[in-house]
Structure formats: structure tokens, C-alpha cells
Design an enzyme around this catalytic site. Sequence first.
Site, short mmCIF file in Angstrom:
data_model
loop_
_atom_site.label_atom_id
_atom_site.label_comp_id
_atom_site.label_asym_id
_atom_site.label_seq_id
_atom_site.Cartn_x
_atom_site.Cartn_y
_atom_site.Cartn_z
N HIS A 138 34.05 -28.35 -95.12
CA HIS A 138 33.37 -29.30 -94.22
C HIS A 138 33.54 -28.77 -92.80
O HIS A 138 34.64 -28.73 -92.26
CB HIS A 138 33.97 -30.69 -94.36
N ASP B 278 33.16 -29.16 -89.20
CA ASP B 278 33.00 -29.80 -87.90
C ASP B 278 32.84 -28.67 -86.89
O ASP B 278 33.75 -27.88 -86.66
CB ASP B 278 34.23 -30.63 -87.56
N ASP C 226 31.18 -37.17 -94.07
CA ASP C 226 32.15 -37.78 -93.16
C ASP C 226 31.47 -38.58 -92.06
O ASP C 226 32.06 -38.82 -91.01
CB ASP C 226 33.04 -36.69 -92.56
N HIS D 235 29.15 -35.73 -85.79
CA HIS D 235 29.92 -36.97 -85.66
C HIS D 235 31.17 -36.83 -84.79
O HIS D 235 31.63 -37.83 -84.25
CB HIS D 235 30.29 -37.52 -87.03
#
Length: 898
Positions: free
Chosen positions: A13, A15, A125, A351
Site C-alpha cells: 500500500h 502512501d 485505506d 488520503h
Amino acid sequence: MSKKKVYIISHSHWDREWYMPYEQHHMRLIRLMDDLLELFKTNPDFDSFHLDGQTIILDDYLQVRPEKRQEVQEAIDKGKLKIGPFYILQDDFLISSEANARNTLIGLEEARQWGNPTMLGYFPDTFGNMGQTPQMMEEAGIKAAAFGRGVKPTGFNNAVINDEKYASQFSEMLWEGPDQSKIFGLLFANWYSNGNEIPTTKEEALAFWNQKLPDAEQYASTNHLLMMNGVDHQPVQKDVTEAIKLANELYPDYEFIHSSFDDYLEAVMNDLPENLSTVEGELTSQETDGWYTLANTSSARIYLKQKNTTVERQLENITEPLATMAYEVTGTYPHDELRYAWKTLMQNHPHDSICGCSVDEVHQEMMTRYQKSEEVGKFLADEALTALTSEINTSSFSSDSKPFVVFNTSGHTKNQVVETTIEWKRQTFAEGVPLELFHQLEEEVKELTDFHVVDENGHVIPAEVVKTDVAFDYDLPTDRFRIPYMAIYVTVRLNLVAMPGMSWTTYALIEGKKEQITTSLVDDSTMTLENDLVKAEILENGLINFTDKLRNHTYPSGLIYENVGDIGNEYIFKQPWEDKALYAHDFPTTREVITNSPFVAEILITQTMMIPESAEELLDLEMRAVYEMRQRKANRSDKLVPFEIKTIVRLEKNSGQIKFNTSFDNQMKDHRLRVLFPSGLETSTHFAESIFEVVERPNHVNEATWENPTNPQHQQAFVNVHDESLGMTVANFGLNEYEVLPQDCTIALTILRAVGELGDWGYFPTPEAQCLGQQSVKFAIGFHGTNDMYQTFIEAKQFQVPMIVTKTDQHIGKLNPTHQFLAIDSKQYALTAIKRVEHGEDIITRGFNLSNTENCDVKVAINDYNAHEANMIEEFKENKTLETTIKPAKIQTLRWVK
């Protein structure tokens, strides 16, 4: 009985930026991609790697390793690298409806240029999931979505009754949107790391799988079990295939395979039981204790949200409409430049970026990206304005006048007082020394008489001169060197009434005094603003009694500024246990009329609070020791310092909106400031603009589960409360957090939240999240009855969209001085886009029904164009009749062909 099949999907994931600056994450991405490409070549058993659903990873990698493009392409061609469907993994609620749509549009297109994207709406997420996800995914041809938050899993043996909207007994479910669109939903019930770092030794593997398999089986509705082999920024597990071989040896009743979402989704969706739960609408962890909804990220670093709103409005509501209209005279459209601007903007939409929950360096770089995207938007808008005005016929205006054109690009009819500055006379630097030119023009200003404004027919229109002065400016011709000059500028104020949406009107400034209107909108003896629609009586303590004159109803004691401590973090607001709210109206207040004209009146309210300078020192210790915020005992400091709040209350002649511009110099830490508007209405629900819908939310929490003393919510342009006959709509500009307080059904709008740490899994100080320095926020309030609620919704959205004014000269042109490019006939339809189709010349319009319960009759017209139904990625819908009655919560995309 057949074996249960365990699908192990390798992923990381990603980010893009978070607890380290972007380039720190970027360099780790390069290492990950290098490792993957090597692994694909050396381990034929390694099935594939899921690239986190976002194509920007490919851009970021090739920016540093451009020589690897062919190798990346080969990995995608062989199915080793699974890409798409989005450009970035966005936060749903804090970016606009169109930004959500463009993320899919651009992501899918660019993924398809590489190969076959994984058609899975991937929201692992996201801090809550938008209710329109099912409809938006269907519109893009995506039949499934995976997400990590928002639904309460109850386990296979727990009964789930039909009215549990936000619970599912399985990790698999159906997800239904407000328009009844329905897709397959996959919850990462054990998170998207449940198969991370699988052991390759027998003892460790037994301990691992003896826990992980029952955890997955507890929620699985089929014999297909999903194991996500990765987590945030996780390096690829290079020996995962060895771990899978060991698992197959140790557990003969299971079949472990290294797999992909493509294969897993095909298997599980073909084997679903009939008793799946259906979850409905937005999924924001409504059934939890309320502490970790992460909705308070909507008030972290409010300056980010304000700038994001500015850039979104520039691209969506100014640049694209103007460029679409200008195509009619230029035959060109800035597809590439707009794609660059949109991608630059969307790089701020993940996010952990737009949510304001990263380290300071991340958000510093975001502001640069915002500036870049905005300047591209402004440049393209100026080009479009130049093209349009060069073809607008202004020959009817006299040679001694200065024509100018006003554009309403909001899409809907608008009343607004507009101030604009018109160049009256210029002298270039080629004509003299700048200093001498400046003083020469200053002398000429003294000799000028008054001015007035006329329309194309020579009729004088209501206007007033605000000021006349001299200033420097310059032109940048496309065919020669720059031209600097000094010029006389006249600032005029116009009262525009019922200007059609997506239209322009041409006026001209002429020297000479005309009869002036002398009415006033303010009574300085009572400090009251009033027009035919509303009245605002400003009391001595700064509170305001609002009167809806059309319904003869008063909403008393609004504009309450509330200040409390905040010992939480960028994710979560936490008020100290012993803290008591402070209110600005309990402190010294002054009132002053600062604008009094026939068209607009403004009163300045100044309130000087005394508030704690920060939290007490204990908070620093608790943050450094990584106390979970609910365990913190710190209170606010005993030292009080002055905190001055200045509010300009504005009323325009023909507007039912009362507008506010609030400013303050924040030198205090660890606190929250809200403005409260009590409605006094009795209602159990309220309404807020979300993504392509106006969502109805309960005013009260589920007392059986909810423990958080607050119930923060997300909004786009407005929040509304109403009963059977009366209603109040509060609009905002980049203020995405609100709460509806049960007492007096009060709308509480967060206008500042100042905290000192990131939060989450460690201690990351964020001094810039204290938002020190001069701050300014804008919001507005309007009122309605039973028949005009949607009008206040439209006006709230228009509050974010300025009128555009540009100068021109006298010339013959093929465009009429007054023209409406697009017309909308509907009271409850919100236009969100007007643009040219990607890489083509057809026009795309998009809008949605503001009601989730009532059909919407709508007629949209563009001269010389015929409309066809299209999907959200701008493809024609085959055999689809054009709908003029739009169902509740329906999003409609139209493709217009000439």
C-alpha cells in the site's frame, strides 16, 4: 468436500507521502520497483504484484528510471504487474465530485495505454467511503470495490438483520448506492495486511497460519480466502513462493496459491451465497465507538482545504467552461495542459495528503503543487477569455467608452454584486520615464468626472464607482516583446440580477455622472443589515438575529464563536477532560459599518477573547511517549492571551445569502475554533453535500456503540437543516468539517483546528499544523421554505464560484454581446462539469439530482449540439434514450455532438 483455496496477493500500500517527505517515500518506491522487475525475471513462480490501484506509481518510477519503460511494459504485458484503475488513491470526501470522477477517468485511460487494468474499485485505506461509489464504479465498467473501513464485520455465526445498514456477517457483501446501483463489495475484515510476511520455517509458519486462517474463515462467505501479502510501504517479500510451498505441505486441506485480484474476484464472485448482506450508501464506521472515523482530518490544516477548493473551482468552474466556449472560435482545446493541471492537482488528493495528516514537509510541497495547477488554470482561462472577447461584437459601444465582459460560469442563474477594475487610460514605458508617467496620470485622475456603466443598447445599468487610481501593469503579446505601462484604473461595483448560468454579458464604462441610487441596506443606529429577503440584526455582543423575511421567521443568536482545547492530533480531535468552552460573545465586542452603498452593506464585528496560549506542558510528554489520545490527561494552560476575531458581515441587495469573512491572527496552540448557527428547528436528520449527492444523515449517534463526545462529519459546499416548513443552509469555502449539535439543532462549522503532531503509530511532531499566523475563512447562511430549498443548495455551491470579468475594446465580432452558451431548466439539478471530451471536440456535461428521494425534471440545451447519454468515462451509452427525468441521486453525463 473440496479444498479451501487461499489466494495470496502480493502488494504494497503506497502512501505517496506521509510520515516522511515525498522524496523519502519516492526513493523507497524506486527500490521496490527495482526489486519487482528483478523478481519477475528470476522467479517464475511469482505470479504477480498488485500496484496498489494507482497508475501514478509508474510515473514516479519512470521519472527516475526512464530506461526501465520497456521492462515495465513487458511486466504488465505478461500479467506480472497489475495496474489501475485509478490515478491516485484519493480521499473520497475531501476532494470534489469531479476530482473523484477525473481520478477514475485519467487512471483508467492511462492504465489502458499500458495494458489491461485490474477492474477493481480499490479503496484499501480511504477514510470513509462515499455513498455514490457503486454508481460511479458501474459508470466506469467496474463491478467490484474493495475497502478497509466503514463496515462492521459480525462474523459467520452472528445474525445480521436486514436493517443493519452498516454491518455484514461476511467480508463479502453487496453495496448499494442511493440510486440503487449495486456492486460487489469486499471488506478487508482483517485489514489489507492479513497475509504480510509469511514465514518460511515450519514452526513460525504453523503459528502464523493457525491464527490467520481462522481469522479469514470467520468472515469468508465462500471457500476462497484472501491473504494480502503486504502493508504500507512494504518491500516485496521475495521468498513468498517458498512460504507458499511450505504452507501447502503443512496444510493439505487447503490449496495456497500466489494470485491476483483478477483471479480471486472471478472465483469468489462466481461462488457467492444467496444470503449476502447489502450495505447501503456512505460507509463511515457508523457502527463503531466513533473515535476512529478519522473525520477530523477534514479540519486538519484548513489552509490546505481552502487552497484545494480554490484550485478545483479554477479548473472545473472557470477554466474548463471558458475553454469549452472558446473552442467555438479557435477550434482548439488545451487537452494536454488541462491533463497536466489535473494530474498536478490530484497529486495532492491521496488520503494522507489532502487530509492534512502528514509531516510538515509533505504539506509544504503540496502548496507548491497547488500553485502550479492554479497558475496553469489561470493561464488557460486567460487564453480562452482573450479568444472569446476578440470575437464578441462590441461595435455598438462608443469610441470613448471602455467595454468589458462579465461571465457567469457557475451553470446556474445568479444574483451577485460584482466589483471589477477597468483600465481607463494607459501610457507605455516607450512613451516616457515610468515615474513621470505615474505622476502625470495621477494628475489626470484629479480632472476626471464621475463614471457610469451602460449595456450594449446604451441603457445605464445600476453601478457605482468605488475608487480611481494609477498602477503598473504589462502585456505579453504572442508575437512580440512584453509591453510595460502605467494606467488609470477605475474600480466599479455592479449589481447583477438574474444573470443566466454559463453566459456572458458585455458592458462599457463611460465618463460622466448619472443619477445615483441613494437607498441603503444598513441601519447604523441598530447595526442591522436588511434587504427585501433577509435581515441581520447584529447585537452588542456580536451575536446576530437572522430574519427570513419571506417566511417572517427569526433565527436568534447566531454567529457564536466557540473555542475549546484540542490535545488530539491531525487525525482526531480530543478536547481535554476538564476543558470548558469559551465564547466570543462573552468578551468585549465592537461593531462598525465599513461599507454602505445601494448595492452592498458590510459591518465589521471585532471580538477580543482571552484564551489559553496552548495546552499545558504535560501534553508534550504525552505526545513524545505516544500516549493514545484518549489516555491523555493534559489540560489547557493557565496563561491567557488575547485572541482577536474580526468578522465582516456582508449583505447584497438582491441576495438571500448573508456572507461572512472572518479573520484572526492565530498565535495560540492546541485549540479548535468553530462558528455555531442554532436553527431552533425540530428534526432528527440533516443534509450535506457529499460526492455527487446531498446525503441525509442522522443528528443523533447510535448510543449503544458511540463513545466519542463529538460526531464530526464531512461536507463539500454546504450543510442544511430543515423541518416541514422552514430551513437553514450554511455554505462554506474550503471548510469541510461540521457537526450538528442536538441542542437547538445547531450547525457547528469548524474554522480552525490547531494541533502539534501527526498521530497514528508514532510520534511525528508537526508544528505547522498549529496553523500559526494570519488566517481568513469564508462562509454564508441562507434560509428557505418548503419550495425553495434546492435554490439555497445551488446558491451555496455558487458561493464558491466567482464571476469572471475581462476587458476588451471596440471591434466587430461574430459573437453576440450577450449570450448563453448552455441553459439548464431545473430546480434541483446541480451541474458539475462542462468540458470537451478527452482528446476530442464533443462537449461533456455532467450533473446530478440534488434529491435522493424525488425525481428531477431537467432540460439542458447547447445551441447547435445534440445530447447523447454517456458514462462517467465519456463513452456513449448504446441504445440509451436521453433522459429528461432523472431518478433520485442519479448522476447524468451527457456527450454533445455537433
